[in-house]
Scaffold this motif. Structure first.
Motif, PDB file in Angstrom:
ATOM      1  N   PHE A   1       8.789  50.510   5.231  1.00  0.00           N
ATOM      2  CA  PHE A   1       9.195  52.080   4.955  1.00  0.00           C
ATOM      3  C   PHE A   1      10.126  52.087   3.852  1.00  0.00           C
ATOM      4  CE2 PHE A   1       8.448  50.739   9.560  1.00  0.00           C
ATOM      5  CZ  PHE A   1       7.456  51.558   9.967  1.00  0.00           C
ATOM      6  N   VAL A   2       9.989  53.361   3.512  1.00  0.00           N
ATOM      7  CA  VAL A   2      10.840  53.919   2.527  1.00  0.00           C
ATOM      8  C   VAL A   2      11.306  55.349   3.334  1.00  0.00           C
ATOM      9  CG1 VAL A   2      10.661  52.823   0.521  1.00  0.00           C
ATOM     10  CG2 VAL A   2       9.547  55.117   1.027  1.00  0.00           C
ATOM     11  N   GLY A   3      12.401  55.820   3.547  1.00  0.00           N
ATOM     12  CA  GLY A   3      12.635  56.906   4.132  1.00  0.00           C
ATOM     13  C   GLY A   3      14.314  57.545   3.858  1.00  0.00           C
ATOM     14  N   LEU A   4      14.660  58.493   4.737  1.00  0.00           N
ATOM     15  CA  LEU A   4      15.627  59.374   4.607  1.00  0.00           C
ATOM     16  C   LEU A   4      16.377  59.415   5.901  1.00  0.00           C
ATOM     17  CD1 LEU A   4      17.363  60.833   2.629  1.00  0.00           C
ATOM     18  CD2 LEU A   4      16.088  62.844   3.120  1.00  0.00           C
ATOM     19  N   GLU A   5      17.552  58.947   6.119  1.00  0.00           N
ATOM     20  CA  GLU A   5      18.248  59.418   7.401  1.00  0.00           C
ATOM     21  C   GLU A   5      19.274  60.261   7.316  1.00  0.00           C
ATOM     22  OE1 GLU A   5      19.843  55.377   9.029  1.00  0.00           O
ATOM     23  OE2 GLU A   5      17.963  54.584   8.634  1.00  0.00           O
ATOM     24  N   LEU A   6      19.183  61.362   8.440  1.00  0.00           N
ATOM     25  CA  LEU A   6      20.686  62.132   8.564  1.00  0.00           C
ATOM     26  C   LEU A   6      21.552  61.704   9.769  1.00  0.00           C
ATOM     27  CD1 LEU A   6      18.302  65.298   7.721  1.00  0.00           C
ATOM     28  CD2 LEU A   6      19.651  64.141   6.062  1.00  0.00           C
ATOM     29  N   ARG A   7      22.518  61.247   9.378  1.00  0.00           N
ATOM     30  CA  ARG A   7      23.367  60.804  10.640  1.00  0.00           C
ATOM     31  C   ARG A   7      24.769  61.492  10.841  1.00  0.00           C
ATOM     32  NH1 ARG A   7      24.045  55.653  12.669  1.00  0.00           N
ATOM     33  NH2 ARG A   7      22.559  54.988  11.125  1.00  0.00           N
ATOM     34  N   GLY A   8      25.002  61.738  12.224  1.00  0.00           N
ATOM     35  CA  GLY A   8      26.217  62.278  12.568  1.00  0.00           C
ATOM     36  C   GLY A   8      26.762  61.546  13.632  1.00  0.00           C
ATOM     37  N   ASP A   9      28.132  61.380  13.262  1.00  0.00           N
ATOM     38  CA  ASP A   9      28.689  60.138  14.095  1.00  0.00           C
ATOM     39  C   ASP A   9      30.074  60.902  14.738  1.00  0.00           C
ATOM     40  OD1 ASP A   9      27.484  58.075  13.428  1.00  0.00           O
ATOM     41  OD2 ASP A   9      28.568  57.908  11.571  1.00  0.00           O
TER      42      ASP A   9
ATOM     43  N   VAL B   1       8.303  56.853   5.492  1.00  0.00           N
ATOM     44  CA  VAL B   1       6.942  56.875   4.905  1.00  0.00           C
ATOM     45  C   VAL B   1       6.383  55.476   4.852  1.00  0.00           C
ATOM     46  CG1 VAL B   1       5.531  57.421   2.703  1.00  0.00           C
ATOM     47  CG2 VAL B   1       7.402  58.901   3.573  1.00  0.00           C
ATOM     48  N   PRO B   2       5.509  54.986   5.849  1.00  0.00           N
ATOM     49  CA  PRO B   2       5.038  53.539   5.659  1.00  0.00           C
ATOM     50  C   PRO B   2       4.453  53.322   4.380  1.00  0.00           C
ATOM     51  CG  PRO B   2       4.193  55.006   7.495  1.00  0.00           C
ATOM     52  CD  PRO B   2       4.782  55.946   6.708  1.00  0.00           C
ATOM     53  N   LEU B   3       4.784  52.039   3.804  1.00  0.00           N
ATOM     54  CA  LEU B   3       4.398  51.626   2.630  1.00  0.00           C
ATOM     55  C   LEU B   3       3.164  50.983   2.790  1.00  0.00           C
ATOM     56  CD1 LEU B   3       7.568  50.255   0.956  1.00  0.00           C
ATOM     57  CD2 LEU B   3       6.486  52.397   0.311  1.00  0.00           C
ATOM     58  N   ILE B   4       2.710  50.657   4.123  1.00  0.00           N
ATOM     59  CA  ILE B   4       1.634  49.946   4.805  1.00  0.00           C
ATOM     60  C   ILE B   4       0.904  50.721   5.905  1.00  0.00           C
ATOM     61  CG2 ILE B   4       0.290  47.934   5.419  1.00  0.00           C
ATOM     62  CD1 ILE B   4       2.709  46.525   4.372  1.00  0.00           C
ATOM     63  N   ARG B   5      -0.186  51.561   5.655  1.00  0.00           N
ATOM     64  CA  ARG B   5      -0.544  52.360   6.774  1.00  0.00           C
ATOM     65  C   ARG B   5      -1.626  51.356   7.464  1.00  0.00           C
ATOM     66  NH1 ARG B   5      -2.664  57.999   5.761  1.00  0.00           N
ATOM     67  NH2 ARG B   5      -2.681  57.992   7.863  1.00  0.00           N
TER      68      ARG B   5
ATOM     69  N   VAL C   1      -1.569  54.542  11.855  1.00  0.00           N
ATOM     70  CA  VAL C   1      -0.184  55.101  11.542  1.00  0.00           C
ATOM     71  C   VAL C   1      -0.145  56.258  10.763  1.00  0.00           C
ATOM     72  CG1 VAL C   1       1.952  54.197  10.603  1.00  0.00           C
ATOM     73  CG2 VAL C   1       0.522  52.595  11.785  1.00  0.00           C
ATOM     74  N   ALA C   2       0.776  57.049  11.165  1.00  0.00           N
ATOM     75  CA  ALA C   2       0.699  58.480  10.496  1.00  0.00           C
ATOM     76  C   ALA C   2       1.275  58.127   8.810  1.00  0.00           C
ATOM     77  CB  ALA C   2       1.458  59.659  11.272  1.00  0.00           C
ATOM     78  N   PRO C   3       0.951  59.216   8.075  1.00  0.00           N
ATOM     79  CA  PRO C   3       1.590  59.040   6.758  1.00  0.00           C
ATOM     80  C   PRO C   3       3.109  59.219   6.738  1.00  0.00           C
ATOM     81  CG  PRO C   3      -0.205  61.109   6.641  1.00  0.00           C
ATOM     82  CD  PRO C   3       0.148  60.289   8.049  1.00  0.00           C
ATOM     83  N   VAL C   4       3.751  59.975   7.605  1.00  0.00           N
ATOM     84  CA  VAL C   4       5.175  59.988   7.761  1.00  0.00           C
ATOM     85  C   VAL C   4       5.499  59.765   9.321  1.00  0.00           C
ATOM     86  CG1 VAL C   4       6.992  61.803   7.634  1.00  0.00           C
ATOM     87  CG2 VAL C   4       5.109  61.745   5.814  1.00  0.00           C
ATOM     88  N   THR C   5       6.323  58.996   9.382  1.00  0.00           N
ATOM     89  CA  THR C   5       7.059  58.714  10.899  1.00  0.00           C
ATOM     90  C   THR C   5       8.366  59.783  11.085  1.00  0.00           C
ATOM     91  OG1 THR C   5       7.909  56.659  10.550  1.00  0.00           O
ATOM     92  CG2 THR C   5       5.424  56.685  10.897  1.00  0.00           C
ATOM     93  N   LEU C   6       8.600  59.667  12.260  1.00  0.00           N
ATOM     94  CA  LEU C   6       9.680  60.457  12.497  1.00  0.00           C
ATOM     95  C   LEU C   6      10.415  59.553  13.727  1.00  0.00           C
ATOM     96  CD1 LEU C   6       8.692  64.043  12.691  1.00  0.00           C
ATOM     97  CD2 LEU C   6       9.794  63.129  10.880  1.00  0.00           C
ATOM     98  N   ALA C   7      11.862  59.750  13.653  1.00  0.00           N
ATOM     99  CA  ALA C   7      12.535  59.081  14.853  1.00  0.00           C
ATOM    100  C   ALA C   7      13.792  60.101  15.157  1.00  0.00           C
ATOM    101  CB  ALA C   7      12.705  57.811  14.763  1.00  0.00           C
ATOM    102  N   LEU C   8      14.307  60.224  16.241  1.00  0.00           N
ATOM    103  CA  LEU C   8      15.413  60.967  16.505  1.00  0.00           C
ATOM    104  C   LEU C   8      16.053  60.022  17.619  1.00  0.00           C
ATOM    105  CD1 LEU C   8      17.319  63.242  16.478  1.00  0.00           C
ATOM    106  CD2 LEU C   8      16.073  64.351  18.389  1.00  0.00           C
TER     107      LEU C   8
END
Length: 182
Positions: A122-130, A147-151, A174-181
């Motif tokens: 995957f390549v992605g973007l993380e928004l983090r609060g600590d 964004v999965p490079l391999i779907r 696998v979806a074109p964009v994955t989300l995690a919280l």
């Protein structure tokens, strides 16, 4: 006499040190439906450089809607955080990331059962609060968009009858964009 602390500038990044984060959360898009998982992260704050996070994330087995497959995932990642801000014990970061690992598929209720483990990246973007609790231990909330490079596409072949050919039925893709919280 007390010596005043030298002025810090944003381009210097946060103070040198490290952070540890244990997280539990939910995700969507990589496995079927909404699923639970967890993550462990080690944040490294080198002097005069952007913070770097190394992480290991896993998602517990999740069944497909037709119960013919069970899926789970485990991957490691690295993120670099060029946009970082802090005030007291609270900090926030925006971090581009790269992750790689495996996605496991276990066939169930099929004529011929086949299990597979496939590479995932995957390549992605993380928004983090600590929120720093004590020493390097912090409570973190991370939103991750990848964004999965391999779907991967998981199918099984349904046998045909006398008049119909065999057909492939998709259990999960696998979806074109994955989300995690986390």
């Amino acid at each position: 006499p007390k010596v005043p602390e030298p002025k810090r500038y944003a381009w210097l990044g946060p103070r040198a040190g490290h952070d540890l984060a244990f997280q539990a959360g939910i995700g969507g898009g990589l496995l079927p439906g909404v699923y639970g998982g967890g993550s462990f992260g080690w944040g490294i704050r080198p002097a005069h450089a952007w913070p770097i996070w190394l992480s290991a994330t896993g998602f517990w087995p999740q069944s497909a809607s037709d119960q013919r497959g069970r899926f789970s995932a485990l991957y490691g990642g690295i993120s670099v955080c060029p946009l970082t801000g802090a005030r007291g014990r609270i900090s926030a970061q925006v971090c581009p990331s790269f992750s790689a690992g495996a996605l496991w598929a276990e066939g169930r209720k099929l004529l011929t059962t086949k299990d597979r483990s496939l590479a995932q990246a995957f390549v992605g973007l993380e928004l983090r609060g600590d929120l720093r609790i004590a020493g390097p231990l912090s409570l973190a909330l991370t939103g991750r968009l990848d964004v999965p490079l391999i779907r991967q596409n998981f199918t099984y072949r349904r046998p045909g009858g006398d008049t119909s050919p065999a057909e492939s039925v998709t259990i999960h893709r696998v979806a074109p964009v994955t989300l995690a919280l986390l």
